[in-house]
Write a protein that holds these residues in place. Structure first.
Motif, short mmCIF file in Angstrom:
data_model
loop_
_atom_site.label_atom_id
_atom_site.label_comp_id
_atom_site.label_asym_id
_atom_site.label_seq_id
_atom_site.Cartn_x
_atom_site.Cartn_y
_atom_site.Cartn_z
N SER A 404 1.06 -1.16 -0.08
CA SER A 404 -0.05 -0.01 0.07
C SER A 404 0.94 1.16 -0.17
N ILE A 405 0.27 2.33 -0.36
CA ILE A 405 1.06 3.70 -0.44
C ILE A 405 1.45 3.88 0.98
N TYR A 406 0.69 3.43 1.95
CA TYR A 406 1.01 3.72 3.43
C TYR A 406 2.26 3.16 3.70
N ASP A 407 2.69 1.91 3.38
CA ASP A 407 3.71 1.21 3.53
C ASP A 407 5.11 1.48 2.81
N ALA A 408 4.99 2.36 1.83
CA ALA A 408 6.06 2.59 0.86
C ALA A 408 7.40 3.00 1.53
N PRO A 443 4.37 5.85 -4.00
CA PRO A 443 3.91 7.09 -4.72
C PRO A 443 5.17 7.53 -5.70
N MET A 444 4.79 8.36 -6.51
CA MET A 444 5.72 8.78 -7.60
C MET A 444 7.10 9.30 -6.78
N HIS A 445 6.97 9.86 -6.15
CA HIS A 445 8.05 10.96 -5.61
C HIS A 445 8.74 10.01 -4.65
N LEU A 446 8.49 8.84 -4.42
CA LEU A 446 9.60 7.92 -3.58
C LEU A 446 10.02 6.85 -4.58
N THR A 470 1.25 3.62 -8.25
CA THR A 470 1.41 4.96 -7.70
C THR A 470 0.32 5.43 -6.92
N THR A 471 -0.75 4.60 -6.81
CA THR A 471 -1.80 4.87 -5.78
C THR A 471 -2.65 3.68 -5.81
N ILE A 484 2.52 3.81 -14.79
CA ILE A 484 3.13 5.19 -14.48
C ILE A 484 4.40 4.88 -13.63
N MET A 488 8.42 5.04 -15.01
CA MET A 488 9.57 6.04 -14.31
C MET A 488 10.67 5.34 -13.84
N TYR A 492 14.55 5.32 -14.32
CA TYR A 492 15.67 5.64 -13.51
C TYR A 492 16.77 4.45 -13.66
N HIS B 189 2.78 10.29 3.51
CA HIS B 189 4.13 10.65 3.30
C HIS B 189 4.22 12.17 2.81
N MET B 444 9.46 10.99 -21.50
CA MET B 444 9.49 11.39 -20.07
C MET B 444 10.46 12.28 -19.50
N ILE B 484 0.87 8.13 -17.89
CA ILE B 484 1.95 8.26 -17.66
C ILE B 484 2.64 9.81 -17.49
N TRP B 491 2.40 16.19 -11.06
CA TRP B 491 3.29 16.21 -10.02
C TRP B 491 4.32 17.53 -10.20
N LEU B 530 -0.67 12.86 -4.62
CA LEU B 530 -0.09 12.05 -3.50
C LEU B 530 1.46 12.60 -3.49
N ALA B 531 2.13 12.73 -4.69
CA ALA B 531 3.10 12.91 -4.91
C ALA B 531 3.76 14.59 -4.35
N GLN B 538 -3.92 11.34 0.80
CA GLN B 538 -3.75 9.89 1.07
C GLN B 538 -4.77 9.08 1.88
N ASP B 541 -6.33 6.42 -0.20
CA ASP B 541 -5.69 5.29 -0.44
C ASP B 541 -5.53 4.43 0.87
N ASN B 542 -5.39 5.27 1.99
CA ASN B 542 -5.15 4.45 3.26
C ASN B 542 -6.58 3.63 3.66
N SER B 545 -6.97 0.61 1.26
CA SER B 545 -5.71 -0.52 1.72
C SER B 545 -6.16 -1.23 2.82
#
Lengths: 638, 638
Positions: A404-408, A443-446, A470-471, A484, A488, A492, B189, B444, B484, B491, B530-531, B538, B541-542, B545
């Protein structure tokens, strides 16, 4: 619901949809340094540009092809016989293996001896298992480190270049028009590769060097000689994996073989058989014997089945026998969740979704029940001994990936990743090829943190990620939420993307879902190649966009990842054949077609010629005169 | 193919699928500072956690709701009457407008007087057009700059907070369990917002300040009083737009109204009517009178229709009349391609796909034919005068956006962007609300450059992008290739994402395509929220999940963006009602369910209690003792 009982080996047949050649496509083979080294590609031919747009000849485009002999009209396909063993001779020539008199695993022998399974069993040739001679190591990494370039390495080098040099060369040879076309199709944006080292052309020596340093793997079990070599590494084309497999609640052997052929048709570079249902040994045999791509599994699933689902009753002996059983069938890579250490398990207690990896949760349960580190961790060196005797690659499982996003990116996940780095060192000490599995829900930024830490802890061993999603809020669309993240993280530096289908979290994917997942991931991987600046990646985009601009509808469909869907979408509103040559479409109609108007603009300017260009210049108060000059010249017809 | 001819206003009816309430959902309204300021939201109720997982009560979740009265069982829906004029009184109270005796546009009057159109015409109340009193400016930006907080601003402030504070407060009030739940669901996050300034809570004053400085717009034509105010700006939730509209080749009025109601049901924040076919004036009237969201158009399309598709015959007078015609119908924002300057046109000559924007190509053709700058550019200040008399917002069109990866970020595109920045200054001088349109097809790694240049040139005026598509090679899947890019640019700071449907490049989208595009973009926008770390993003999502982990299947479906599809996917393999409470699913079956095993792990640890935790500690050679302590405590049941 479960069709397994009705399945009869004698009447098994290939999925007709999987053997039809793709439209305007031809299977070609590029020969390497020896006549039995023939690298498959797909050649997509194109129509000429319409006269009004210039009338030039458009060259065929070459694309990477995972579909094996299935899309080759010259091949005789019978899934009851399996595919030809194209690597057999290469393996034999090395002289470091032996054919065993019988299966080494107890379970394998018991299944083979059970007459009740006869009607399910793969009816083709059951080759005797092959294993490294005592003291030998048959991994591609081992050869690479000895400085040996194997046929497999040469094969992937040719494959990765997708006939690019020959193609550009042949275009140029046709004169100025060809030169122009080569420049047009070959032009590409400079990429941002985040420290990758992608050469302009892949040589066999480059492949060897990458495999030797662990930055790429060629998953090629010596008992799966049917597979066409492919490579997974950050300096190569981004690959995708498709998961198939039955569960206790559904699917038959034939359905799983169909999913495999279907997955490779659309671009699955590897396939994981994640079966947890009935007859998974026999199902796997069917899949491997018919698979042109490497097959991965998670052996703990079958081991758990052997103890009736009671994780705490798992033993090293049962697991070891399962590894040998599967290695002798020809599984090319094993997911092994050896990084689930006791100390990480309590870190998952405060999570939103606990441990979501099946393998991870099995091992966590075992560890707690026995108060000790898992037998995967404590026997890791012995596992390496098995891997190198068959050249099975490690896919070190992320048993603690976030669900889940929560646990990322939490302590459990990142702690395990560090351990996977330590295990990579051990695997490499044994010259065992290794990739590292990654998340999950992020989530994208992580996402980038995952990649950066993986590169650091695992020293550039290839990363193999599930998405990431990402969600969490789009069940039914998780191929997209994860596509998505996949694009990314591929950009990377992730080497292989494990697909997610629309059924994720909801049910077992069927054939349609497999295709939807594959195409989504194929496009994500390609978007990553473009962003990394992978040499030649843009040729296909350029060719497709040229076809689009010139209203070559069929070429636009055929150069795409899914010609069938593109054509059917177009035909929903304009089904007539004449619409395939029409210079407009149902979206805008003839008046509003911007491409038509652009052409009108060009024609208008052409008619006026230089006079027009000069008039334009005079009309301008800006410094843009030089643009007009060059531009207006091009507006005149060639 | 064209059903328009059969359409009869008298028998028009609402799409039944669009008025059914969503499962377990209830329309609520949060009242602001006055009784007629009632902000709609959707409340999704949840089941209790099963006893085995803790048995707690799960609070309802509030979600942003674009669907207007359609999903409110208390509302009487008749598309022949249109929606209630909820903003009428606010507009009247300001006392700066007058009701005109007749339509100001010649074309509008001619259509109104044509009896042949009677059977097509919207049969509900035709309000007389409203316009600013001479010398007055009725734009929200103008009010904001006067320091006035309008009801519209208060409305969007309440809307953006999605009842978060009340929700957390009400949870906390229920005692320790509620405290725990609030902490769990509210945890998020920290985001990476690239310099945005998103406050923890949106106040009416913050909305005013953002609108005043041009960093956000509230598109709210005074002739579209039916619409529920919403805001577009980088410091607010990322919004999405859905394009609908007929073409010369297809679709009827009723179909377009259906697409609009369907689009808002699934989350379209605004809808653009891009009709280019028959009866587009009447089609637009139907859409606006029934739309709870702002409607955008590209007036040049209709102007071109008025000159039979001959771009060079367009005149300022025809265009001006079209602007007034549409402004008096209630269009909330106009795409105006005023940045297509003469000097940029030759820069497109070397492109792969020329000019792909319809509006851009029309203007380019006009400019070349007349050897002068477009009437959009030369009359820009007069356009501003029209805009501020009705509060129509500019969406400054990117007529030179790239139509292929090849053409991304080229001189034509970036030159036009600079001009759009200059035009923004002019619009702002008139206090006219303005957003800026962006690409297109962009790989991208070149997406961020677009955002950075837009922020710079256009001084944080909201960016509104089409995708961008990150590869050209997947016709049929361009909702994904672009989803994407959309998630990424959202973001980075894009305020509104223009959806792309699977039919992009291939045909006119039908209702299914509209939904597929909407959901894809909704999830991309949410991934961006989210990002960016948008406060409270969130929670959903929370909650989803948590439902997933606890096998509350119905809650998992209902908290998702598309409950219907999620449920139907689940039911394909496990259709029975009992499967909705089963603690496993068809993917793995009961033995292999990692969530079940995780719970087993927790139960196991709970049974053993502290003894177990201590045993665990003793068994460990690592420094992780503190984790075990805290972990093992949590493993015990609360």
């Amino acid at each position: 619901m479960n069709a397994t009982d009705k399945f009869l080996a004698a009447s098994a047949h290939v999925d007709e949809a999987a053997v039809a050649p793709l439209p305007n496509s031809r299977k070609i083979h590029i020969e390497g340094s020896r006549p039995d080294l023939r690298v498959p590609m797909r050649e997509v031919s194109q129509a000429d540009t319409p006269t009004g747009f210039g009338g030039e000849k458009n060259p065929p485009i070459f694309v990477y092809d995972c579909s094996g002999p299935y899309t080759d009209p010259a091949a005789r396909i019978d899934i009851r016989s399996g595919l030809p063993a194209l690597r057999q001779r290469w393996i034999e020539e090395r002289g470091d293996t032996e054919v065993l008199p019988d299966l080494s695993s107890e379970f394998g022998r018991a299944r083979a001896a059970d007459p009740k399974l006869d009607e399910l069993r793969f009816p083709g040739l059951h080759r005797k298992p092959r294993r490294a001679l005592p003291g030998k190591n048959v991994s591609q990494m081992h050869y690479a480190r000895q400085g040996i370039i194997t046929p497999e390495m040469e094969f992937v080098a040719i494959r990765e270049n997708v006939n690019r040099a020959a193609y550009i060369e042949s275009l140029r040879a046709t004169g100025p028009m060809g030169e122009k076309m080569a420049a047009l199709l070959g032009r590409q944006h400079k990429g941002q590769d985040f420290g990758a080292s992608i050469p302009a052309e892949i040589t066999p020596e480059f492949v060897r060097a990458e495999v030797a340093r662990g930055r790429a793997i060629i998953p090629n079990n010596i008992n799966h000689p049917e597979s066409e070599p492919m490579i997974i590494g950050r300096n190569f084309l981004v690959k995708i994996n498709a998961n198939i497999g039955n569960s206790a609640l559904g699917s038959s052997i034939n359905e799983e073989v169909d999913k495999m052929t279907w997955a490779t048709r659309w671009g699955g570079d590897t396939v994981m058989d994640l079966s947890t249902g009935k007859n998974i040994h026999e199902t796997r045999e069917w899949i491997i014997r018919n698979s042109p791509v490497p097959i991965g599994t998670v052996p703990i699933y079958q081991a758990l089945e052997k103890v009736d689902g009671k994780a705490e009753e798992l033993t090293w002996e049962i697991f070891r026998d399962t590894l040998v059983e599967q290695a002798e069938q020809g599984v090319d890579y094993f997911t092994i969740h050896a990084g689930v250490l006791l100390r990480y398990i309590p870190m998952t207690a405060n999570r939103m979704t606990g441990i979501v990896s099946r393998g991870g949760s099995i091992m966590a349960k075992w560890c707690l029940a026995h108060h000790k580190e898992s037998f995967l961790y404590t026997n890791f060196e012995e596992i390496c001994e098995i891997m190198k005797a068959y050249d099975v690659a490690f896919s070190l499982g992320d048993g603690l990936r976030p669900g889940s996003i929560y646990d990322a990116n939490d302590a459990a996940q990142l702690g395990e990743l560090e351990t996977l780095g330590e295990l990579t060192d051990i695997a490499w000490k044994h010259d065992v090829q290794t990739i590292i599995e990654g998340p999950g829900h992020v989530p994208m930024h992580l996402i980038k943190e995952n990649m950066d830490l993986q590169l650091k802890h695992c020293k550039e061993a290839p990363f193999y990620t599930l998405g990431p999603l990402t969600t969490d809020i789009a069940p039914g669309y998780d191929h997209i939420t994860s596509g998505i993240g996949a694009a990314m993280i591929g950009w990377y530096g992730t080497a292989m993307l494990c697909y997610v289908t629309p059924k994720e979290h909801l049910g077992l994917p069927d054939k349609n879902d497999v295709k939807e997942g594959i195409i989504t991931y194929k496009l994500a991987a390609h978007a990553a190649d473009l962003a990394k600046g992978h040499p030649g990646a843009q040729i296909r985009d350029n060719a497709l966009s040229k076809a689009r601009y010139e209203f070559r509808w069929d070429d636009q469909f055929n150069l795409g990842l899914d010609p069938d869907k593109a054509k059917s979408f177009h035909d929903e509103t304009l089904p007539k054949e004449s619409a395939k040559v029409a210079h407009f479409c149902s979206m805008c109609g003839p008046h509003f077609c911007s491409m038509k108007i652009t052409q009108d603009v060009r024609d208008f300017a052409a008619k006026q010629g230089i006079a027009e260009a000069e008039a334009l210049e005079k009309g301008m108060q800006t410094k843009a005169v030089e643009f007009v000059k060059s531009g207006a010249e091009i507006y005149r017809k060639v």
